[in-house]
Design a protein around this motif. Structure first.
Motif, PDB file in Angstrom:
ATOM      1  N   LEU A 192      -0.948  -2.817  -0.118  1.00 54.40           N
ATOM      2  CA  LEU A 192      -1.764  -1.803  -0.792  1.00 54.40           C
ATOM      3  C   LEU A 192      -3.243  -2.160  -0.679  1.00 54.40           C
ATOM      4  O   LEU A 192      -4.064  -1.306  -0.340  1.00 54.40           O
ATOM      5  N   LEU A 193      -3.594  -3.410  -0.956  1.00 50.26           N
ATOM      6  CA  LEU A 193      -4.998  -3.823  -0.863  1.00 50.26           C
ATOM      7  C   LEU A 193      -5.544  -3.611   0.549  1.00 50.26           C
ATOM      8  O   LEU A 193      -6.686  -3.178   0.711  1.00 50.26           O
ATOM      9  N   ALA A 194      -4.732  -3.879   1.550  1.00 48.40           N
ATOM     10  CA  ALA A 194      -5.163  -3.656   2.936  1.00 48.40           C
ATOM     11  C   ALA A 194      -5.413  -2.162   3.187  1.00 48.40           C
ATOM     12  O   ALA A 194      -6.405  -1.786   3.819  1.00 48.40           O
ATOM     13  N   ARG A 195      -4.525  -1.310   2.664  1.00 50.09           N
ATOM     14  CA  ARG A 195      -4.701   0.138   2.849  1.00 50.09           C
ATOM     15  C   ARG A 195      -5.932   0.658   2.094  1.00 50.09           C
ATOM     16  O   ARG A 195      -6.568   1.612   2.529  1.00 50.09           O
ATOM     17  N   LEU A 196      -6.255   0.037   0.960  1.00 46.55           N
ATOM     18  CA  LEU A 196      -7.377   0.494   0.134  1.00 46.55           C
ATOM     19  C   LEU A 196      -8.739   0.044   0.656  1.00 46.55           C
ATOM     20  O   LEU A 196      -9.763   0.599   0.257  1.00 46.55           O
ATOM     21  N   GLU A 197      -8.754  -0.935   1.509  1.00 46.10           N
ATOM     22  CA  GLU A 197     -10.005  -1.565   1.928  1.00 46.10           C
ATOM     23  C   GLU A 197     -11.077  -0.578   2.386  1.00 46.10           C
ATOM     24  O   GLU A 197     -12.222  -0.624   1.929  1.00 46.10           O
ATOM     25  N   THR A 198     -10.738   0.337   3.250  1.00 46.17           N
ATOM     26  CA  THR A 198     -11.718   1.291   3.775  1.00 46.17           C
ATOM     27  C   THR A 198     -12.194   2.250   2.696  1.00 46.17           C
ATOM     28  O   THR A 198     -13.395   2.498   2.557  1.00 46.17           O
TER      29      THR A 198
ATOM     30  N   PRO B  75      -9.731   1.989 -10.673  1.00 44.95           N
ATOM     31  CA  PRO B  75     -10.607   0.825 -10.457  1.00 44.95           C
ATOM     32  C   PRO B  75     -10.154  -0.411 -11.239  1.00 44.95           C
ATOM     33  O   PRO B  75     -10.241  -1.531 -10.724  1.00 44.95           O
ATOM     34  N   VAL B  76      -9.643  -0.237 -12.448  1.00 43.89           N
ATOM     35  CA  VAL B  76      -9.187  -1.391 -13.236  1.00 43.89           C
ATOM     36  C   VAL B  76      -7.952  -2.017 -12.581  1.00 43.89           C
ATOM     37  O   VAL B  76      -7.842  -3.241 -12.479  1.00 43.89           O
ATOM     38  N   GLN B  77      -7.031  -1.183 -12.118  1.00 43.28           N
ATOM     39  CA  GLN B  77      -5.855  -1.708 -11.429  1.00 43.28           C
ATOM     40  C   GLN B  77      -6.280  -2.459 -10.169  1.00 43.28           C
ATOM     41  O   GLN B  77      -5.756  -3.538  -9.869  1.00 43.28           O
TER      42      GLN B  77
ATOM     43  N   THR C 198      -7.153  -7.356  -7.016  1.00 41.21           N
ATOM     44  CA  THR C 198      -8.120  -8.162  -6.273  1.00 41.21           C
ATOM     45  C   THR C 198      -8.246  -9.556  -6.885  1.00 41.21           C
ATOM     46  O   THR C 198      -8.319 -10.555  -6.162  1.00 41.21           O
ATOM     47  N   ALA C 199      -8.266  -9.636  -8.218  1.00 36.85           N
ATOM     48  CA  ALA C 199      -8.342 -10.948  -8.880  1.00 36.85           C
ATOM     49  C   ALA C 199      -7.129 -11.794  -8.493  1.00 36.85           C
ATOM     50  O   ALA C 199      -7.269 -12.986  -8.180  1.00 36.85           O
ATOM     51  N   LEU C 200      -5.947 -11.188  -8.490  1.00 39.47           N
ATOM     52  CA  LEU C 200      -4.744 -11.935  -8.104  1.00 39.47           C
ATOM     53  C   LEU C 200      -4.813 -12.391  -6.652  1.00 39.47           C
ATOM     54  O   LEU C 200      -4.367 -13.498  -6.323  1.00 39.47           O
ATOM     55  N   GLU C 201      -5.367 -11.556  -5.799  1.00 39.09           N
ATOM     56  CA  GLU C 201      -5.502 -11.940  -4.399  1.00 39.09           C
ATOM     57  C   GLU C 201      -6.465 -13.120  -4.266  1.00 39.09           C
ATOM     58  O   GLU C 201      -6.228 -14.036  -3.470  1.00 39.09           O
ATOM     59  N   GLN C 202      -7.530 -13.114  -5.046  1.00 38.19           N
ATOM     60  CA  GLN C 202      -8.549 -14.155  -4.932  1.00 38.19           C
ATOM     61  C   GLN C 202      -8.170 -15.459  -5.616  1.00 38.19           C
ATOM     62  O   GLN C 202      -8.477 -16.533  -5.103  1.00 38.19           O
ATOM     63  N   ILE C 203      -7.495 -15.388  -6.772  1.00 41.33           N
ATOM     64  CA  ILE C 203      -7.217 -16.616  -7.524  1.00 41.33           C
ATOM     65  C   ILE C 203      -5.758 -17.035  -7.495  1.00 41.33           C
ATOM     66  O   ILE C 203      -5.417 -18.115  -7.942  1.00 41.33           O
ATOM     67  N   GLY C 204      -4.903 -16.183  -6.970  1.00 43.72           N
ATOM     68  CA  GLY C 204      -3.490 -16.524  -6.881  1.00 43.72           C
ATOM     69  C   GLY C 204      -2.760 -16.254  -8.188  1.00 43.72           C
ATOM     70  O   GLY C 204      -3.320 -15.673  -9.120  1.00 43.72           O
TER      71      GLY C 204
ATOM     72  N   CYS D  86      -9.657   6.770  -2.968  1.00 38.94           N
ATOM     73  CA  CYS D  86      -8.376   6.071  -3.030  1.00 38.94           C
ATOM     74  C   CYS D  86      -7.251   6.958  -3.550  1.00 38.94           C
ATOM     75  O   CYS D  86      -6.165   6.465  -3.889  1.00 38.94           O
ATOM     76  N   ALA D  87      -7.485   8.269  -3.592  1.00 39.70           N
ATOM     77  CA  ALA D  87      -6.523   9.221  -4.149  1.00 39.70           C
ATOM     78  C   ALA D  87      -5.114   9.093  -3.565  1.00 39.70           C
ATOM     79  O   ALA D  87      -4.141   9.153  -4.316  1.00 39.70           O
TER      80      ALA D  87
END
Length: 180
Positions: A124-130, A57-59, A64-70, A50-51
């Motif tokens: 960003l999450l979409a770009r990080l997925e792979t 990883p903490v970020q 990811t938590a915000l994406e999942q729980i809103g 993810c460079a």
């Protein structure tokens, strides 16, 4: 998190059955040492994969938590990712600076802050997925495919069983803000 119906091992009995002399055991044969090393290795793989995005990883866990729980209060995010409140606030501050999340005062309780994923954060999450998937796969790559699921089952069992012993236990489902 461990279900209340799951039997927890007797902590006193555990010390009796585990009377192995760990002090005289080689470092690389101790579970704590190996778990710490595996964590270090996974973080290195995550950072490598993810460079280009410069995300930790903490970020990633917070996003990811915000994406999942809103939209969520900072304390709920802290509990969701197993991070103390001060560090959670610090990470959120860095994510706000980069416009990946938006932070606002709760409409129902002015003492609370609510964090919310922005469209920039979603992109960003979409770009990080792979890259994230590759980091996870590389972490488990040494195991034969048929053992990966079993390893994850055992890892989950260890974490769930010992969650309450952590300084920052993952507590229940994080709750969305009342003022969304």
């Amino acid at each position: 998190m461990a279900s209340p119906n799951k039997a927890k091992p007797d902590r006193a009995g555990a010390s009796d059955s585990a009377s192995k002399d760990w002090r005289h055991t080689a470092l690389d044969a101790r579970p704590g040492f190996l778990i710490r090393r595996l964590h270090q290795i996974h973080v290195a793989l995550f950072v490598e994969e993810c460079a280009p995005e410069g995300i930790t990883p903490v970020q990633y866990s917070i996003l990811t938590a915000l994406e999942q729980i809103g939209p969520s209060e900072q304390i709920a995010l802290s509990r969701a990712v197993g991070l103390d409140r001060a560090n959670t606030a610090d990470v959120i501050g860095r994510l706000v600076e980069r416009r990946f999340i938006h932070r606002r005062v709760s409409k129902t309780d002015k003492r609370k802050k609510v964090a919310e994923l922005t469209e920039i954060g979603r992109a960003l999450l979409a770009r990080l997925e792979t890259g994230v998937a590759r980091a996870h796969e590389r972490t488990l790559a040494a195991l034969p495919p048929e053992d990966r699921k079993r390893f994850m089952t055992f890892l989950t069992l260890l974490v769930e069983t010992n969650n309450d012993l952590s300084r920052t236990p993952v507590g229940g489902a994080a709750k969305k803000s009342d003022d969304d």
